[in-house]
Design a protein around this motif. Structure first.
Motif, PDB file in Angstrom:
ATOM      1  N   GLY A  59      48.941  17.053 -45.121  1.00 56.15           N
ATOM      2  CA  GLY A  59      49.230  18.048 -46.137  1.00 56.15           C
ATOM      3  C   GLY A  59      49.240  19.471 -45.624  1.00 56.15           C
ATOM      4  N   LYS A  60      49.225  19.632 -44.291  1.00 57.60           N
ATOM      5  CA  LYS A  60      49.226  20.967 -43.697  1.00 57.60           C
ATOM      6  C   LYS A  60      50.311  21.083 -42.636  1.00 57.60           C
ATOM      7  CE  LYS A  60      44.330  22.140 -44.317  1.00 57.60           C
ATOM      8  NZ  LYS A  60      43.109  22.616 -43.630  1.00 57.60           N
ATOM      9  N   THR A  61      50.716  22.322 -42.379  1.00 56.14           N
ATOM     10  CA  THR A  61      51.621  22.592 -41.262  1.00 56.14           C
ATOM     11  C   THR A  61      50.761  22.870 -40.035  1.00 56.14           C
ATOM     12  OG1 THR A  61      51.770  24.865 -42.126  1.00 56.14           O
ATOM     13  CG2 THR A  61      53.625  23.386 -42.525  1.00 56.14           C
ATOM     14  N   ASN A  62      50.786  21.928 -39.098  1.00 57.81           N
ATOM     15  CA  ASN A  62      50.015  22.008 -37.864  1.00 57.81           C
ATOM     16  C   ASN A  62      50.938  22.486 -36.747  1.00 57.81           C
ATOM     17  OD1 ASN A  62      47.391  20.225 -38.644  1.00 57.81           O
ATOM     18  ND2 ASN A  62      49.219  19.271 -39.499  1.00 57.81           N
ATOM     19  N   LEU A  63      50.594  23.589 -36.113  1.00 53.56           N
ATOM     20  CA  LEU A  63      51.466  24.173 -35.099  1.00 53.56           C
ATOM     21  C   LEU A  63      50.873  23.993 -33.700  1.00 53.56           C
ATOM     22  CD1 LEU A  63      52.674  25.378 -37.658  1.00 53.56           C
ATOM     23  CD2 LEU A  63      52.962  27.541 -36.442  1.00 53.56           C
ATOM     24  N   ILE A  64      51.747  23.622 -32.755  1.00 52.37           N
ATOM     25  CA  ILE A  64      51.385  23.586 -31.342  1.00 52.37           C
ATOM     26  C   ILE A  64      52.101  24.754 -30.672  1.00 52.37           C
ATOM     27  CG2 ILE A  64      51.369  22.255 -29.204  1.00 52.37           C
ATOM     28  CD1 ILE A  64      51.740  19.719 -30.884  1.00 52.37           C
ATOM     29  N   LEU A  92      53.266  16.800 -25.223  1.00 55.67           N
ATOM     30  CA  LEU A  92      52.336  16.316 -26.242  1.00 55.67           C
ATOM     31  C   LEU A  92      53.094  15.784 -27.446  1.00 55.67           C
ATOM     32  CD1 LEU A  92      49.528  15.870 -27.383  1.00 55.67           C
ATOM     33  CD2 LEU A  92      49.490  18.273 -28.101  1.00 55.67           C
ATOM     34  N   LEU A  93      54.121  16.506 -27.880  1.00 55.09           N
ATOM     35  CA  LEU A  93      54.907  16.039 -29.016  1.00 55.09           C
ATOM     36  C   LEU A  93      55.522  14.673 -28.737  1.00 55.09           C
ATOM     37  CD1 LEU A  93      56.194  16.716 -31.805  1.00 55.09           C
ATOM     38  CD2 LEU A  93      58.146  17.627 -30.538  1.00 55.09           C
ATOM     39  N   LYS A  94      56.059  14.491 -27.538  1.00 55.45           N
ATOM     40  CA  LYS A  94      56.695  13.216 -27.195  1.00 55.45           C
ATOM     41  C   LYS A  94      55.668  12.091 -27.075  1.00 55.45           C
ATOM     42  CE  LYS A  94      60.727  15.377 -25.097  1.00 55.45           C
ATOM     43  NZ  LYS A  94      61.471  15.716 -23.871  1.00 55.45           N
ATOM     44  N   CYS A  95      54.452  12.433 -26.706  1.00 57.98           N
ATOM     45  CA  CYS A  95      53.380  11.429 -26.722  1.00 57.98           C
ATOM     46  C   CYS A  95      53.037  11.045 -28.158  1.00 57.98           C
ATOM     47  CB  CYS A  95      52.137  11.966 -26.015  1.00 57.98           C
ATOM     48  SG  CYS A  95      52.261  12.081 -24.216  1.00 57.98           S
ATOM     49  N   ILE A 119      52.595  15.633 -46.550  1.00 61.52           N
ATOM     50  CA  ILE A 119      52.985  15.123 -45.237  1.00 61.52           C
ATOM     51  C   ILE A 119      52.090  15.707 -44.159  1.00 61.52           C
ATOM     52  CG2 ILE A 119      54.885  15.076 -43.546  1.00 61.52           C
ATOM     53  CD1 ILE A 119      56.834  15.379 -45.877  1.00 61.52           C
ATOM     54  N   THR A 120      51.869  14.950 -43.103  1.00 64.05           N
ATOM     55  CA  THR A 120      51.261  15.497 -41.892  1.00 64.05           C
ATOM     56  C   THR A 120      52.392  16.057 -41.041  1.00 64.05           C
ATOM     57  OG1 THR A 120      49.503  13.827 -41.940  1.00 64.05           O
ATOM     58  CG2 THR A 120      49.845  15.004 -39.862  1.00 64.05           C
ATOM     59  N   THR A 121      52.497  17.387 -40.981  1.00 63.36           N
ATOM     60  CA  THR A 121      53.595  18.045 -40.281  1.00 63.36           C
ATOM     61  C   THR A 121      53.095  18.693 -38.999  1.00 63.36           C
ATOM     62  OG1 THR A 121      54.857  18.453 -42.304  1.00 63.36           O
ATOM     63  CG2 THR A 121      55.317  19.884 -40.425  1.00 63.36           C
ATOM     64  N   VAL A 122      53.807  18.434 -37.902  1.00 65.18           N
ATOM     65  CA  VAL A 122      53.476  19.017 -36.601  1.00 65.18           C
ATOM     66  C   VAL A 122      54.695  19.788 -36.110  1.00 65.18           C
ATOM     67  CG1 VAL A 122      52.746  18.580 -34.222  1.00 65.18           C
ATOM     68  CG2 VAL A 122      51.900  17.119 -36.085  1.00 65.18           C
ATOM     69  N   LEU A 134      46.573  25.881 -29.496  1.00 66.48           N
ATOM     70  CA  LEU A 134      47.132  26.611 -28.361  1.00 66.48           C
ATOM     71  C   LEU A 134      46.875  25.831 -27.076  1.00 66.48           C
ATOM     72  CD1 LEU A 134      48.328  29.160 -26.987  1.00 66.48           C
ATOM     73  CD2 LEU A 134      45.989  30.072 -26.912  1.00 66.48           C
ATOM     74  N   LEU A 135      47.961  25.491 -26.378  1.00 66.89           N
ATOM     75  CA  LEU A 135      47.851  24.822 -25.087  1.00 66.89           C
ATOM     76  C   LEU A 135      48.072  25.821 -23.966  1.00 66.89           C
ATOM     77  CD1 LEU A 135      49.831  21.471 -25.579  1.00 66.89           C
ATOM     78  CD2 LEU A 135      47.438  21.975 -26.117  1.00 66.89           C
ATOM     79  N   LYS A 136      47.346  25.618 -22.870  1.00 70.13           N
ATOM     80  CA  LYS A 136      47.545  26.416 -21.664  1.00 70.13           C
ATOM     81  C   LYS A 136      47.367  25.516 -20.455  1.00 70.13           C
ATOM     82  CE  LYS A 136      45.925  30.370 -18.993  1.00 70.13           C
ATOM     83  NZ  LYS A 136      44.896  31.429 -18.862  1.00 70.13           N
ATOM     84  N   ASN A 137      48.419  25.414 -19.660  1.00 67.84           N
ATOM     85  CA  ASN A 137      48.370  24.591 -18.439  1.00 67.84           C
ATOM     86  C   ASN A 137      47.870  23.179 -18.712  1.00 67.84           C
ATOM     87  OD1 ASN A 137      49.251  26.809 -16.918  1.00 67.84           O
ATOM     88  ND2 ASN A 137      47.149  27.534 -16.616  1.00 67.84           N
TER      89      ASN A 137
END
Length: 254
Positions: free
Chosen positions: A27-32, A43-46, A189-192, A210-213
């Motif tokens: 039910g939230k917009t989850n941002l990477i 990560l998205l493809k995983c 919906i679970t949105t990524v 937030l991803l880094k390296n």
């Protein structure tokens, strides 16, 4: 909800994801977010099963992808909607045929039933009377809305968006952001969303990773971004003068 536990992914000797653990909330917009090469797309493809991690587990609700047989994975794919970076519409198909495509693949509905659903989702994204047009005959913003309609036509439980604002002007990008969030809330919906756009973060970032390296550098929501002293966040967010000024205002207001 999607839960990620210690996910690692490498290509040859290069480790791209170095043990990611997080959750993406229903039910939230989850941002990477993150710089290029941080591991966002991997990560998205995983998450959607295109890449198989060498280590770690990914859970949809309580069910790990790694434990699913072929039938269960096929059932999961039917519950997933995908909005691709370039829209990925079929140029040789009409708008109606593009949106109907997932219904033809995954359902046994009658043509009249499919057409009813197509018209319903096109209306939801404010696109009426475009059924017989081809993608080349409409604007880039309209194409992106068609892609959203196609992504939700199967009433997915999970929606993945890869750089949904790529190539759009700021006003249209904001409209797309708001549409994605509205649909997420309306349908629980679970949105990524994978993005590098800080405007998107500030518009719809209900959960931000937030991803880094290839590591998880920080997670929180859009309001916490302005309060954290995490150096990775400040380096990423305040690389522009605009957001430096926003931070100064936020700090003054407490």
């Amino acid at each position: 909800m999607i839960k990620v536990e210690n996910v690692k992914k490498r290509f040859g000797e290069e480790e791209i994801l170095k043990g990611i653990t997080t959750t993406f909330e229903k039910g939230k917009t989850n941002l990477i977010i993150g710089q290029s090469g941080s591991g966002k797309s991997v990560l998205l493809k995983c998450l959607i099963g295109l890449f198989k991690p060498e280590e770690g587990r990914i859970y949809y609700e309580e069910n790990a992808i790694q434990d699913m047989d072929d039938d269960q994975q096929r059932d999961l794919r039917e519950e997933i909607g995908m909005l691709f970076q370039g829209g990925a519409l079929f140029d040789s198909m009409t708008i109606e045929e593009n949106v109907m495509f997932p219904l033809r693949m995954f359902t046994k509905q009658k043509k009249s039933e499919m057409l009813g659903r197509v018209n319903e989702v096109l209306s939801r994204v404010d696109l009426n009377n475009v059924n017989k047009k081809y993608p080349a005959e409409i604007s880039g913003g309209m194409q992106k809305r068609v892609s959203i309609a196609r992504a939700i036509v199967n009433k997915p439980k999970y929606l993945f968006c890869d750089e949904p604002n790529s190539g759009l002007d700021p006003k249209t990008a904001t409209l797309i952001d708001n549409l994605i969030q509205e649909i997420t809330h309306e349908n629980d919906i679970t949105t990524v969303v994978v993005t590098h756009d800080m405007n998107s973060v500030m518009e719809i970032g209900e959960k931000v990773v937030l991803l880094k390296n290839g590591t998880l550098a920080w997670q929180g929501d859009k309001n916490e971004i302005f309060k954290t002293d995490n150096e990775d966040v400040t380096n990423f967010v305040y690389s522009s003068d605009l957001f430096k000024k926003i931070r100064e205002v936020q700090l003054k207001e407490g």
